[in-house]
Design a protein around this motif. Structure first.
Motif, mmCIF file in Angstrom:
data_model
loop_
_atom_site.group_PDB
_atom_site.id
_atom_site.type_symbol
_atom_site.label_atom_id
_atom_site.label_comp_id
_atom_site.label_asym_id
_atom_site.label_seq_id
_atom_site.Cartn_x
_atom_site.Cartn_y
_atom_site.Cartn_z
ATOM 1 N N ALA A 211 -46.704 -115.978 -6.915
ATOM 2 C CA ALA A 211 -46.181 -115.429 -8.164
ATOM 3 C C ALA A 211 -47.111 -115.754 -9.329
ATOM 4 O O ALA A 211 -47.363 -114.915 -10.203
ATOM 5 N N ALA A 212 -47.646 -116.974 -9.341
ATOM 6 C CA ALA A 212 -48.554 -117.377 -10.413
ATOM 7 C C ALA A 212 -49.841 -116.561 -10.389
ATOM 8 O O ALA A 212 -50.381 -116.191 -11.447
ATOM 9 N N LEU A 213 -50.349 -116.264 -9.196
ATOM 10 C CA LEU A 213 -51.581 -115.482 -9.096
ATOM 11 C C LEU A 213 -51.361 -114.052 -9.580
ATOM 12 O O LEU A 213 -52.166 -113.504 -10.344
ATOM 13 N N LEU A 214 -50.268 -113.435 -9.160
ATOM 14 C CA LEU A 214 -49.984 -112.074 -9.600
ATOM 15 C C LEU A 214 -49.784 -112.038 -11.112
ATOM 16 O O LEU A 214 -50.229 -111.101 -11.786
ATOM 17 N N TYR A 215 -49.130 -113.047 -11.650
ATOM 18 C CA TYR A 215 -48.933 -113.120 -13.095
ATOM 19 C C TYR A 215 -50.273 -113.220 -13.823
ATOM 20 O O TYR A 215 -50.515 -112.519 -14.817
ATOM 21 N N ALA A 216 -51.170 -114.075 -13.336
ATOM 22 C CA ALA A 216 -52.469 -114.235 -13.987
ATOM 23 C C ALA A 216 -53.260 -112.936 -13.981
ATOM 24 O O ALA A 216 -53.908 -112.582 -14.980
ATOM 25 N N TYR A 217 -53.203 -112.212 -12.879
ATOM 26 C CA TYR A 217 -53.920 -110.941 -12.806
ATOM 27 C C TYR A 217 -53.275 -109.860 -13.657
ATOM 28 O O TYR A 217 -53.829 -108.762 -13.786
ATOM 29 N N SER A 218 -52.135 -110.147 -14.272
ATOM 30 C CA SER A 218 -51.412 -109.173 -15.096
ATOM 31 C C SER A 218 -51.476 -109.499 -16.582
ATOM 32 O O SER A 218 -50.870 -108.795 -17.393
ATOM 33 N N LEU A 219 -52.193 -110.536 -16.965
ATOM 34 C CA LEU A 219 -52.160 -111.014 -18.346
ATOM 35 C C LEU A 219 -52.681 -110.001 -19.353
ATOM 36 O O LEU A 219 -52.327 -110.067 -20.535
ATOM 37 N N LEU A 220 -53.507 -109.059 -18.924
ATOM 38 C CA LEU A 220 -54.027 -108.057 -19.851
ATOM 39 C C LEU A 220 -53.017 -106.952 -20.123
ATOM 40 O O LEU A 220 -53.261 -106.098 -20.984
ATOM 41 N N VAL A 221 -51.898 -106.955 -19.396
ATOM 42 C CA VAL A 221 -50.854 -105.940 -19.573
ATOM 43 C C VAL A 221 -49.542 -106.677 -19.850
ATOM 44 O O VAL A 221 -48.779 -106.979 -18.930
ATOM 45 N N PRO A 222 -49.277 -107.015 -21.116
ATOM 46 C CA PRO A 222 -48.112 -107.845 -21.439
ATOM 47 C C PRO A 222 -46.797 -107.308 -20.901
ATOM 48 O O PRO A 222 -45.919 -108.091 -20.511
ATOM 49 N N GLU A 223 -46.650 -105.989 -20.850
ATOM 50 C CA GLU A 223 -45.406 -105.409 -20.338
ATOM 51 C C GLU A 223 -45.160 -105.829 -18.893
ATOM 52 O O GLU A 223 -44.049 -106.222 -18.509
ATOM 53 N N THR A 224 -46.195 -105.766 -18.073
ATOM 54 C CA THR A 224 -46.043 -106.137 -16.668
ATOM 55 C C THR A 224 -45.955 -107.644 -16.501
ATOM 56 O O THR A 224 -45.202 -108.145 -15.658
ATOM 57 N N ALA A 225 -46.720 -108.380 -17.289
ATOM 58 C CA ALA A 225 -46.629 -109.833 -17.230
ATOM 59 C C ALA A 225 -45.201 -110.290 -17.542
ATOM 60 O O ALA A 225 -44.661 -111.184 -16.873
ATOM 61 N N ALA A 226 -44.579 -109.659 -18.536
ATOM 62 C CA ALA A 226 -43.199 -110.007 -18.875
ATOM 63 C C ALA A 226 -42.248 -109.631 -17.743
ATOM 64 O O ALA A 226 -41.277 -110.352 -17.464
ATOM 65 N N ARG A 227 -42.535 -108.519 -17.077
ATOM 66 C CA ARG A 227 -41.692 -108.088 -15.953
ATOM 67 C C ARG A 227 -41.773 -109.096 -14.809
ATOM 68 O O ARG A 227 -40.769 -109.394 -14.151
ATOM 69 N N ILE A 228 -42.954 -109.617 -14.552
ATOM 70 C CA ILE A 228 -43.101 -110.629 -13.508
ATOM 71 C C ILE A 228 -42.291 -111.870 -13.851
ATOM 72 O O ILE A 228 -41.598 -112.434 -12.997
ATOM 73 N N ARG A 229 -42.362 -112.287 -15.101
ATOM 74 C CA ARG A 229 -41.597 -113.479 -15.483
ATOM 75 C C ARG A 229 -40.088 -113.211 -15.407
ATOM 76 O O ARG A 229 -39.306 -114.119 -15.111
ATOM 77 N N GLU A 230 -39.698 -111.973 -15.637
ATOM 78 C CA GLU A 230 -38.285 -111.625 -15.514
ATOM 79 C C GLU A 230 -37.833 -111.647 -14.058
ATOM 80 O O GLU A 230 -36.787 -112.213 -13.726
ATOM 81 N N ARG A 231 -38.633 -111.053 -13.174
ATOM 82 C CA ARG A 231 -38.220 -110.902 -11.788
ATOM 83 C C ARG A 231 -38.565 -112.103 -10.918
ATOM 84 O O ARG A 231 -37.889 -112.365 -9.918
ATOM 85 N N LEU A 232 -39.622 -112.818 -11.249
ATOM 86 C CA LEU A 232 -40.060 -113.951 -10.435
ATOM 87 C C LEU A 232 -39.975 -115.265 -11.202
ATOM 88 O O LEU A 232 -40.589 -116.261 -10.818
ATOM 89 N N GLY A 233 -39.194 -115.271 -12.264
ATOM 90 C CA GLY A 233 -39.053 -116.474 -13.061
ATOM 91 C C GLY A 233 -38.490 -117.647 -12.274
ATOM 92 O O GLY A 233 -38.805 -118.805 -12.567
ATOM 93 N N TYR A 234 -37.682 -117.354 -11.252
ATOM 94 C CA TYR A 234 -37.136 -118.449 -10.445
ATOM 95 C C TYR A 234 -38.236 -119.196 -9.690
ATOM 96 O O TYR A 234 -38.028 -120.342 -9.254
ATOM 97 N N LEU A 235 -39.410 -118.576 -9.545
ATOM 98 C CA LEU A 235 -40.553 -119.242 -8.930
ATOM 99 C C LEU A 235 -41.481 -119.868 -9.966
ATOM 100 O O LEU A 235 -42.142 -120.869 -9.678
ATOM 101 N N LEU A 236 -41.526 -119.287 -11.162
ATOM 102 C CA LEU A 236 -42.503 -119.698 -12.161
ATOM 103 C C LEU A 236 -41.948 -120.688 -13.182
ATOM 104 O O LEU A 236 -42.684 -121.548 -13.665
ATOM 105 N N ASP A 237 -40.679 -120.547 -13.532
ATOM 106 C CA ASP A 237 -40.117 -121.346 -14.622
ATOM 107 C C ASP A 237 -39.559 -122.669 -14.103
ATOM 108 O O ASP A 237 -38.367 -122.957 -14.206
#
Length: 277
Positions: A211-237
């Motif tokens: 989850a952290a790797l996919l999030y890092a590769y999404s940092l240039l697209v804030p909309e998708t980065a936020a979506r990852i934190r919404e859907r995979l937050g149980y792994l990241l937060d």
């Protein structure tokens, strides 16, 4: 899913792909080529007696051929549960020619395109529905539960690299470990139906690594980065998830010293500041 390498490498790999196709009774179709990092791999669609497939050839200097990266897809075929969608491995061959060793793998053909066609870094927000995100979450949970003695990230690497590339004092002991795909980026995920490609490097990693790797590769697209934190937050937060982010930032900052992922460096350092703060 990188750009075509220099002509000498491209010519050698195309020749070995033809050799592999003959050995596995497959016929390349169309002109599509999928190149790996610096021409290390070449994949093409093929036709076989049992239907269309995908033939991928991996190369390495002969003295380094074999080992974890070469056995990963074969071991994933034996170990991954049905909750992890992926093209199935039909057959494989290994051989050596000159200074290089080669591995050919024949897969079922993926029925949908990858989210990005070349680089792992996301440049625009993809249209992914809730079912896709649900499937990804289910797959990551299933992967994490697979028992294996394979290793994707080593503690010794963390001890050495995290202080060097993060530039801050950090506890390098991972809070928890679990099984990870190990290379979860946008060129290894298909849409609109999810499949996870490229199983070379799977194994134990700090919990939350994928989850952290996919999030890092999404940092240039804030909309998708936020979506990852919404859907995979149980792994990241969590403590483990934040540590996994530091591990990924370490690896990607190291890659910038080799000229890779340069467009991500600023965003990675911003995120490092947030985590360190």
């Amino acid at each position: 899913m990188y750009s075509e390498p220099e002509p000498e490498i491209a010519g050698r790999m195309r020749g070995m792909h033809i050799f592999a196709a003959v050995a596995l009774d497959a016929t390349p179709i169309g002109s599509r080529e999928a190149w790996g990092w610096r021409g290390r791999t070449l994949g093409r669609p093929v036709a076989t007696s049992s239907g269309d497939g995908w033939l991928r050839v991996v190369s390495a200097p002969a003295h380094r051929a074999g080992g974890r990266l070469w056995t990963g897809p074969q071991e994933a075929e034996r170990s991954m549960p049905s909750a992890v969608p992926r093209p199935r491995l039909r057959g494989r061959r290994t051989w050596t020619e000159g200074e290089y060793g080669y591995l050919a793998e024949l897969y079922d053909k993926a029925t949908h395109p990858t989210v990005t066609s070349h680089e792992p870094v996301l440049q625009a927000a993809p249209d992914l529905d809730d079912a896709w995100w649900d499937g990804l979450s289910t797959a990551l949970d299933a992967i994490a539960a697979v028992p294996s003695d394979r290793v994707a990230v080593r503690q010794a690497y963390l001890d050495r690299a995290m202080p060097k590339y993060l530039g801050i004092a950090v506890d390098t002991a991972a809070p928890a470990w679990s099984t990870a795909h190990g290379d979860l980026h946008w060129a290894n995920l298909t849409r609109p139906r999810l499949a996870i490609l490229d199983w070379e490097g799977w194994g134990a990693a700090p919990a939350g690594y994928d989850a952290a790797l996919l999030y890092a590769y999404s940092l240039l697209v804030p909309e998708t980065a936020a979506r990852i934190r919404e859907r995979l937050g149980y792994l990241l937060d969590s403590r483990s998830g934040r540590f996994a982010e530091l591990v990924v930032i370490t690896e990607l900052l190291q890659s910038t010293t080799r000229g890779d992922n340069l467009e991500l460096e600023g965003a990675l350092r911003t995120r490092l500041g947030e985590l360190a703060g």
